[in-house]
Structure formats: structure tokens, C-alpha cells
Design a protein around this motif. Structure first.
Motif, PDB file in Angstrom:
ATOM      1  N   TRP A 181       8.819   2.757  11.121  1.00 49.53           N
ATOM      2  CA  TRP A 181       7.880   1.641  10.935  1.00 49.53           C
ATOM      3  C   TRP A 181       6.470   2.155  10.715  1.00 49.53           C
ATOM      4  O   TRP A 181       5.732   1.646   9.878  1.00 49.53           O
ATOM      5  CB  TRP A 181       7.925   0.700  12.149  1.00 49.53           C
ATOM      6  CG  TRP A 181       9.197  -0.085  12.242  1.00 49.53           C
ATOM      7  CD1 TRP A 181      10.233  -0.065  11.357  1.00 49.53           C
ATOM      8  CD2 TRP A 181       9.575  -0.978  13.279  1.00 49.53           C
ATOM      9  NE1 TRP A 181      11.228  -0.895  11.779  1.00 49.53           N
ATOM     10  CE2 TRP A 181      10.857  -1.477  12.954  1.00 49.53           C
ATOM     11  CE3 TRP A 181       8.955  -1.426  14.442  1.00 49.53           C
ATOM     12  CZ2 TRP A 181      11.531  -2.391  13.762  1.00 49.53           C
ATOM     13  CZ3 TRP A 181       9.622  -2.336  15.249  1.00 49.53           C
ATOM     14  CH2 TRP A 181      10.901  -2.813  14.908  1.00 49.53           C
ATOM     15  N   GLU A 207       2.501 -11.510  -0.815  1.00 45.56           N
ATOM     16  CA  GLU A 207       1.485 -11.243   0.208  1.00 45.56           C
ATOM     17  C   GLU A 207       0.720  -9.954  -0.101  1.00 45.56           C
ATOM     18  O   GLU A 207      -0.493  -9.900   0.057  1.00 45.56           O
ATOM     19  CB  GLU A 207       2.109 -11.216   1.611  1.00 45.56           C
ATOM     20  CG  GLU A 207       3.008 -10.041   1.943  1.00 45.56           C
ATOM     21  CD  GLU A 207       4.421 -10.176   1.368  1.00 45.56           C
ATOM     22  OE1 GLU A 207       4.702 -11.203   0.726  1.00 45.56           O
ATOM     23  OE2 GLU A 207       5.220  -9.249   1.550  1.00 45.56           O
ATOM     24  N   MET A 220      -2.683  -8.071   7.749  1.00 48.98           N
ATOM     25  CA  MET A 220      -1.584  -8.391   8.658  1.00 48.98           C
ATOM     26  C   MET A 220      -1.498  -9.890   8.931  1.00 48.98           C
ATOM     27  O   MET A 220      -0.435 -10.411   9.225  1.00 48.98           O
ATOM     28  CB  MET A 220      -1.736  -7.645   9.980  1.00 48.98           C
ATOM     29  CG  MET A 220      -2.846  -8.201  10.861  1.00 48.98           C
ATOM     30  SD  MET A 220      -2.864  -7.463  12.491  1.00 48.98           S
ATOM     31  CE  MET A 220      -1.544  -8.316  13.259  1.00 48.98           C
ATOM     32  N   ILE A 279      -1.505 -12.238   6.914  1.00 45.34           N
ATOM     33  CA  ILE A 279      -0.639 -12.943   5.979  1.00 45.34           C
ATOM     34  C   ILE A 279       0.696 -12.216   5.834  1.00 45.34           C
ATOM     35  O   ILE A 279       1.404 -12.392   4.854  1.00 45.34           O
ATOM     36  CB  ILE A 279      -1.313 -13.153   4.602  1.00 45.34           C
ATOM     37  CG1 ILE A 279      -1.729 -11.811   3.987  1.00 45.34           C
ATOM     38  CG2 ILE A 279      -2.508 -14.063   4.732  1.00 45.34           C
ATOM     39  CD1 ILE A 279      -2.155 -11.937   2.542  1.00 45.34           C
ATOM     40  N   GLY A 280       1.019 -11.392   6.821  1.00 49.22           N
ATOM     41  CA  GLY A 280       2.351 -10.803   6.859  1.00 49.22           C
ATOM     42  C   GLY A 280       2.552  -9.581   5.978  1.00 49.22           C
ATOM     43  O   GLY A 280       3.688  -9.249   5.658  1.00 49.22           O
ATOM     44  N   TYR A 312      -0.065  -4.124  11.346  1.00 49.08           N
ATOM     45  CA  TYR A 312       1.082  -5.021  11.518  1.00 49.08           C
ATOM     46  C   TYR A 312       2.242  -4.264  12.149  1.00 49.08           C
ATOM     47  O   TYR A 312       2.854  -4.728  13.112  1.00 49.08           O
ATOM     48  CB  TYR A 312       1.449  -5.559  10.135  1.00 49.08           C
ATOM     49  CG  TYR A 312       2.654  -6.478  10.037  1.00 49.08           C
ATOM     50  CD1 TYR A 312       2.487  -7.858   9.931  1.00 49.08           C
ATOM     51  CD2 TYR A 312       3.946  -5.968   9.983  1.00 49.08           C
ATOM     52  CE1 TYR A 312       3.566  -8.694   9.786  1.00 49.08           C
ATOM     53  CE2 TYR A 312       5.040  -6.807   9.840  1.00 49.08           C
ATOM     54  CZ  TYR A 312       4.849  -8.164   9.739  1.00 49.08           C
ATOM     55  OH  TYR A 312       5.940  -8.990   9.584  1.00 49.08           O
ATOM     56  N   ARG A 332       1.675  -3.410  15.812  1.00 44.78           N
ATOM     57  CA  ARG A 332       1.927  -4.531  16.719  1.00 44.78           C
ATOM     58  C   ARG A 332       3.419  -4.738  16.899  1.00 44.78           C
ATOM     59  O   ARG A 332       3.873  -5.122  17.972  1.00 44.78           O
ATOM     60  CB  ARG A 332       1.289  -5.809  16.173  1.00 44.78           C
ATOM     61  CG  ARG A 332      -0.194  -5.686  16.020  1.00 44.78           C
ATOM     62  CD  ARG A 332      -0.838  -7.017  16.153  1.00 44.78           C
ATOM     63  NE  ARG A 332      -1.096  -7.279  17.553  1.00 44.78           N
ATOM     64  CZ  ARG A 332      -2.118  -7.993  17.980  1.00 44.78           C
ATOM     65  NH1 ARG A 332      -2.938  -8.516  17.125  1.00 44.78           N
ATOM     66  NH2 ARG A 332      -2.293  -8.197  19.255  1.00 44.78           N
ATOM     67  N   GLU A 333       4.178  -4.511  15.839  1.00 45.58           N
ATOM     68  CA  GLU A 333       5.630  -4.643  15.954  1.00 45.58           C
ATOM     69  C   GLU A 333       6.180  -3.623  16.937  1.00 45.58           C
ATOM     70  O   GLU A 333       6.951  -3.958  17.834  1.00 45.58           O
ATOM     71  CB  GLU A 333       6.287  -4.446  14.590  1.00 45.58           C
ATOM     72  CG  GLU A 333       6.454  -5.730  13.838  1.00 45.58           C
ATOM     73  CD  GLU A 333       7.277  -5.542  12.588  1.00 45.58           C
ATOM     74  OE1 GLU A 333       7.374  -4.412  12.091  1.00 45.58           O
ATOM     75  OE2 GLU A 333       7.818  -6.546  12.104  1.00 45.58           O
ATOM     76  N   GLU A 370       4.594  -2.195  19.221  1.00 40.11           N
ATOM     77  CA  GLU A 370       4.111  -2.574  20.539  1.00 40.11           C
ATOM     78  C   GLU A 370       4.963  -3.681  21.151  1.00 40.11           C
ATOM     79  O   GLU A 370       5.341  -3.621  22.320  1.00 40.11           O
ATOM     80  CB  GLU A 370       2.658  -3.040  20.424  1.00 40.11           C
ATOM     81  CG  GLU A 370       2.027  -3.391  21.737  1.00 40.11           C
ATOM     82  CD  GLU A 370       1.175  -4.632  21.625  1.00 40.11           C
ATOM     83  OE1 GLU A 370       0.816  -5.017  20.513  1.00 40.11           O
ATOM     84  OE2 GLU A 370       0.925  -5.233  22.688  1.00 40.11           O
ATOM     85  N   SER A 371       5.303  -4.691  20.337  1.00 40.59           N
ATOM     86  CA  SER A 371       6.009  -5.824  20.923  1.00 40.59           C
ATOM     87  C   SER A 371       7.467  -5.471  21.227  1.00 40.59           C
ATOM     88  O   SER A 371       8.130  -6.163  21.986  1.00 40.59           O
ATOM     89  CB  SER A 371       5.916  -7.060  20.022  1.00 40.59           C
ATOM     90  OG  SER A 371       6.737  -6.920  18.906  1.00 40.59           O
ATOM     91  N   TYR A 372       7.965  -4.390  20.628  1.00 40.24           N
ATOM     92  CA  TYR A 372       9.321  -3.947  20.962  1.00 40.24           C
ATOM     93  C   TYR A 372       9.331  -3.004  22.154  1.00 40.24           C
ATOM     94  O   TYR A 372      10.190  -3.076  23.012  1.00 40.24           O
ATOM     95  CB  TYR A 372       9.954  -3.224  19.762  1.00 40.24           C
ATOM     96  CG  TYR A 372      10.776  -4.141  18.895  1.00 40.24           C
ATOM     97  CD1 TYR A 372      12.160  -4.074  18.892  1.00 40.24           C
ATOM     98  CD2 TYR A 372      10.162  -5.080  18.094  1.00 40.24           C
ATOM     99  CE1 TYR A 372      12.905  -4.925  18.102  1.00 40.24           C
ATOM    100  CE2 TYR A 372      10.907  -5.932  17.305  1.00 40.24           C
ATOM    101  CZ  TYR A 372      12.276  -5.850  17.306  1.00 40.24           C
ATOM    102  OH  TYR A 372      13.004  -6.699  16.521  1.00 40.24           O
ATOM    103  N   THR A 373       8.364  -2.073  22.183  1.00 42.41           N
ATOM    104  CA  THR A 373       8.408  -1.028  23.211  1.00 42.41           C
ATOM    105  C   THR A 373       7.528  -1.354  24.404  1.00 42.41           C
ATOM    106  O   THR A 373       7.681  -0.772  25.461  1.00 42.41           O
ATOM    107  CB  THR A 373       7.898   0.304  22.630  1.00 42.41           C
ATOM    108  OG1 THR A 373       6.549   0.106  22.208  1.00 42.41           O
ATOM    109  CG2 THR A 373       8.738   0.739  21.451  1.00 42.41           C
ATOM    110  N   THR A 384       1.773  -0.470  24.682  1.00 43.22           N
ATOM    111  CA  THR A 384       0.598  -0.929  23.949  1.00 43.22           C
ATOM    112  C   THR A 384      -0.381   0.208  23.695  1.00 43.22           C
ATOM    113  O   THR A 384      -0.829   0.424  22.569  1.00 43.22           O
ATOM    114  CB  THR A 384      -0.118  -2.018  24.767  1.00 43.22           C
ATOM    115  OG1 THR A 384       0.862  -2.958  25.194  1.00 43.22           O
ATOM    116  CG2 THR A 384      -1.174  -2.708  23.953  1.00 43.22           C
TER     117      THR A 384
END
Lengths: 232, 278
Positions: A18, A100, A177, A179-180, A186, A189-190, A192-195, A198
């Protein structure tokens, strides 16, 4: 329970992938937006040099809009607003071809163009007007005089501010990020939100951003040294 | 041009050390005693998710099902409740870094999350569904292979889409309205979220862009209150409160106030209050 700083968790397997995809997207976005910004910046400068008041007003309006409206708002307008004005087939084409990314590149490029146009204009102003007049008097047209005599010198003088704009543009790609666009922030943060690591995730992103910024600065100072005008 | 000076490097190193330092001091001894001594329970909640946690149009206070549950926990401790609005993706960091005591924030159970924080007994079970435009003609989940699916950044819906429709491309946004707008404008093919959010959106868009919520749930997700790991006393206490709410029937009163007949959602509680098993 102390905090254990552990980079392995965010730099392995799919998370490493990623980050790599994120860096590639950030660089691609920077390049596409930069080319657009340079082209548009030069065009705007040339338009402004034409002694016809409405054209000057147009450029002034363009520059003021892009300098005074927050960049994030401009990006959201390009992503959510502009496509709805287009005919349906065009909209579908954009949606099917990573709209995007394209729209973020346009928004970033056009906004940077406003600053770049100002920087080039400062460069042109520093070239004595007599050079332009001399070029015209020996038979160059407007474009010839600008293209062969004034702009090459003006661009060189404008190198340091242009490097600054490139750096700003590079950092501003993180706004995409919203607008995806799957660029570095981006992806960070992905990860971060999985592991939930932070601190580690953003530490990695910070180091990557710093390294690329230093790279741009080094490239810039190299070309500045190579291309600097000899001052008499 | 000089790139990095020695003082610059030193400053960077100091900054890193400081950040590491604050992270370490976040560890606490006994949270239950701390909260009682402080006289205040700090509850992290979304503030943007009707009917769980949202701003009341008249009073401007944050109210909802999540908020009421937190209030019950605060009451049981004899302390006042302080609400702290937080973003979806900031929920777990806010908790682990000690800025909130407890999360009541649409927090679905996932194994990844359970490694970072403890979950209380489930106090809600959410059906995660997908919404598509009527025009797209998509009616079943398997039609979404290879399509673009949107979800909220850092939500369990996002992770669910990745896990259960691996060929789909996920495009995430910061808030519900952006994700919804992306769906309306055909930028994505489907929007994955809790059924309740989707039902509300479908009602609002009925006139302009008819939407369909695919009947079959992508997955079912129990929600728990989020607690810092290893705070056994506090966790036992919270679970005790939830069990008591269930046995006294009080949970049904709270549930029907926000989600039952007479609300836009009109659903019955059909889940037990129990330990979430991964």
C-alpha cells in the motif's frame, strides 16, 4: 503498558504494498499536475503580456480565484461539481477512467498555474524592456521575441521560486485523499486504520515525504546552478 | 543549498523523543478508580450518526442511543458524563492514547480491533448492507465483483468489503455525505454501511435518484463499547451495567426511544446483550 515503537508491523506484506502504491500515485499525480501547471502558467503569462485590457483582467481573475479559494474547496468543486455540468457520456468516461485522479490533477495543476504565472511574470519583469524592443526591431514577432529572447532568461531567473512551487504542489497532492485518490496520505490512513499503529504509519509517511522533498530541492538547486544567468 | 543542518537533525530527534515520551505516559494504573476520583466519565462518540449519536436540532446537545448507554455507565459510577465528539478513524487512537475513557461510537467488532482494545458485551447488532442506484440494475451481492464500492474511511464496512468482495475496488471518503454524493454521481457503484444509515439516505433520495438497498446483508456486526485493554475492573463494571439493563428490560426502553416504533427506523431489538465472540 508502555508504547512500543515497531515499524515492522506497518512495513510488511500488504501494508508495504500500500505504501508503494501510495508513493507511486503521489509521484504520478505530482508529475501530471506539474506539467499542466507549467504549461498553463506559461500560457497565462503570455496572455497577460498581450496589451489588450480584457485579457489582462481575465488572467488577474484567474490568479485571484486560485490564490484566494482554499485548495481543498477547489478540489471538491472539480470532483463533485464540474462533472455534473458535462454531458452524460463524458461523465461516464471520466468515472470509468479514474476520474478522481484526473480531476485532482486538473485542480492541483490549475491552482499551481496561478502561482507559477506570477513567478514567471516576476522573472520577465526583471529582463530589461530594451531587450524585447531590440528583438522586435531586428524582426522578431511577439512570440519570437518572447520565445527566443525574454522567456528563456525569465524562466532561469524564476527557477528558485518555481522549485518552491513544485515543493508546494508535491505536498498539496495529499489533499487529493479527500476525493478518494489513493495517494500516500490516503494509503497511510488505510494502513493506520488496519494496524492501529498510528505513530508508525505517519512516521513512515513523514520520512517518505521528507526524502522526496529533499530530492526535489536537490534537483532544483542543481538545475539552478547549471542554468543560472551570468551576472555582469 | 544545504539540505539538513546539524541543529535541524537534533531538533528532529528531540521531536521524535518527545512524541515517544507522551505515548508512554498514556498508560494508567486503575481506570475505574481514576474515573471515580475524577468524578467524570469521558465518553468518545461520533456526534454525526443518527440515531446513535447526533446533535438534537433544538437543544444542540449530542443525544442518541450511544449517548444514553454511556449515560447509564456514568450513572452507575455516580459521576457526570462528558461527551467528546470524535471522527470515525480517530476512535481507537483516541481511546488507546487515553483521551477518552470509553467509546460508544458505532464501534463494530473486528479481530484487528480486538487486538488493540477490549470490547464490552454487545449493545447493538448492525446489518452491514450495500446500497446501489436503481438505474444500475444491480440486485445481488455477486454482481458487485470488480466494481467500485465506497465506504467511510477507517470503518469496519470498508474492511468488510475488502474481505468479502475482494475483487471490488474500495474508495473511501471522510463522511457519509461525500460517499453518498459519489454514489449519486455514478463515481462508485455501491455504498457499504450500516443498514440504518442507508435506509435514511434512501428515504431522502427517493424523489431525485431512486436507490435500492440490497436485501442480503454483506455481514452482521455486533457493536460493543470500546475499552482500553487490561482494565479488567472497569470492563467488568461496564459489562455488569449492560447485563443489568438487559435483565431489567431498561435496554428496550432506550432502544425503542431511538429505533423503535414512532421513529424513522421502526425496528425491534432482536439481539441479546452478551459477550462478543470473535
Amino acid at each position: 503498558m508502555g508504547y512500543v515503537f515497531d515499524l515492522r508491523g506497518v512495513l510488511s506484506g500488504q501494508y508495504l504494498d500500500w505504501f508503494v502504491i501510495g508513493v507511486a500515485t503521489t509521484l504520478a499525480l505530482t508529475c501530471v499536475a506539474w506539467c499542466l501547471a507549467m504549461a498553463m502558467g506559461i500560457i497565462l503569462t503570455l496572455i497577460r503580456m498581450i496589451p489588450l485590457p480584457p485579457l489582462g483582467w481575465f488572467v488577474a481573475l484567474y490568479v485571484e480565484y486560485h490564490r484566494n479559494v482554499p485548495l481543498l474547496v477547489q478540489i471538491l468543486i472539480w470532483y463533485f461539481g464540474v462533472p455534473s455540468l458535462l454531458p452524460r457520456p463524458a461523465r461516464q468516461w471520466i468515472n470509468a477512467h479514474h476520474g478522481e485522479f484526473l480531476l485532482a490533477a486538473i485542480a492541483l495543476g490549475l491552482a499551481s498555474a496561478a502561482y507559477i504565472a506570477e513567478d514567471i511574470r516576476s522573472g520577465i519583469r526583471s529582463i530589461p524592456k530594451a531587450q524585447y524592443e531590440a528583438a522586435r526591431s531586428i524582426g522578431f514577432g511577439y512570440l519570437g521575441a518572447m520565445g527566443y529572447v525574454v522567456l528563456p532568461q525569465a524562466m532561469r531567473i524564476a527557477i528558485p521560486p518555481l522549485i518552491n512551487q513544485t515543493l508546494l504542489l508535491f505536498k498539496n497532492t495529499s489533499l487529493a485523499m479527500a476525493i478518494g485518490v489513493g495517494e500516500l496520505t490516503y494509503r497511510t490512513r488505510e494502513v493506520e486504520s488496519y494496524t492501529f499503529k498510528t505513530f508508525e504509519a505517519f512516521a513512515v509517511a513523514t520520512v517518505i515525504y521528507l526524502l522526496i522533498s529533499f530530492g526535489i530541492m536537490a534537483l532544483g538547486s542543481y538545475s539552478d546552478r547549471r542554468l543560472k544567468l551570468e551576472t555582469r | 543549498m544545504k539540505l539538513l543542518s546539524i541543529p535541524g537533525l537534533a531538533a528532529l530527534a528531540t521531536l521524535a523523543a518527545l512524541l515517544a515520551g507522551t505515548a508512554v505516559t498514556a498508560a494508567k494504573a486503575d481506570q475505574l478508580a481514576d474515573i471515580k476520583a475524577r468524578g467524570k466519565l469521558i465518553c468518545g462518540t461520533l456526534g454525526t450518526a443518527e440515531p446513535f449519536s447526533f446533535q438534537h436540532p433544538q437543544t444542540r446537545q449530542i443525544v442518541g442511543y450511544d449517548v444514553d448507554i454511556c449515560q447509564k455507565v456514568a450513572d452507575s459510577l455516580g459521576v457526570t458524563l462528558e461527551l467528546k465528539p470524535i471522527a470515525v478513524e480517530a476512535r481507537i487512537p483516541e481511546l488507546t492514547q487515553g483521551r477518552v475513557d470509553i467509546l460508544a461510537a458505532n464501534l463494530g467488532y473486528t479481530p484487528e480491533r480486538a487486538q488493540q482494545i477490549d470490547f464490552s458485551y454487545s449493545y447493538f447488532v448492525s446489518q452491514q448492507k450495500l446500497m446501489v442506484t436503481k438505474e444500475s440494475g444491480i440486485t445481488t451481492l455477486d454482481k458487485l465483483a470488480g466494481k467500485k464500492v465506497t465506504a467511510l474511511k477507517g470503518s469496519s464496512s470498508e474492511q468488510g468489503v475488502r474481505r468479502l468482495i475482494p475483487t471490488a475496488e474500495t474508495v473511501t471518503f471522510q463522511d457519509t455525505s461525500s460517499a453518498y454524493l459519489a454514489l449519486v454521481q455514478d463515481k462508485v457503484d455501491a455504498f457499504c454501511a450500516s443498514e440504518l444509515i442507508l435506509v435514511k439516505l434512501r428515504q431522502q433520495s427517493q424523489a431525485k435518484t431512486p436507490m435500492v438497498v440490497i436485501e442480503k446483508s454483506l455481514f452482521v456486526e455486533p457493536w460493543g463499547l470500546g475499552l482500553r485493554r487490561g482494565e479488567t475492573a472497569f470492563k467488568d463494571h461496564v459489562n455488569g451495567v449492560l447485563t443489568k439493563l438487559a435483565s431489567s428490560g431498561e435496554i428496550d426502553t432506550v432502544f425503542s426511544k431511538w429505533l423503535g416504533a414512532g421513529t424513522a427506523f421502526d425496528i425491534k431489538r432482536d439481539f441479546p446483550i452478551e459477550e462478543i465472540k470473535g
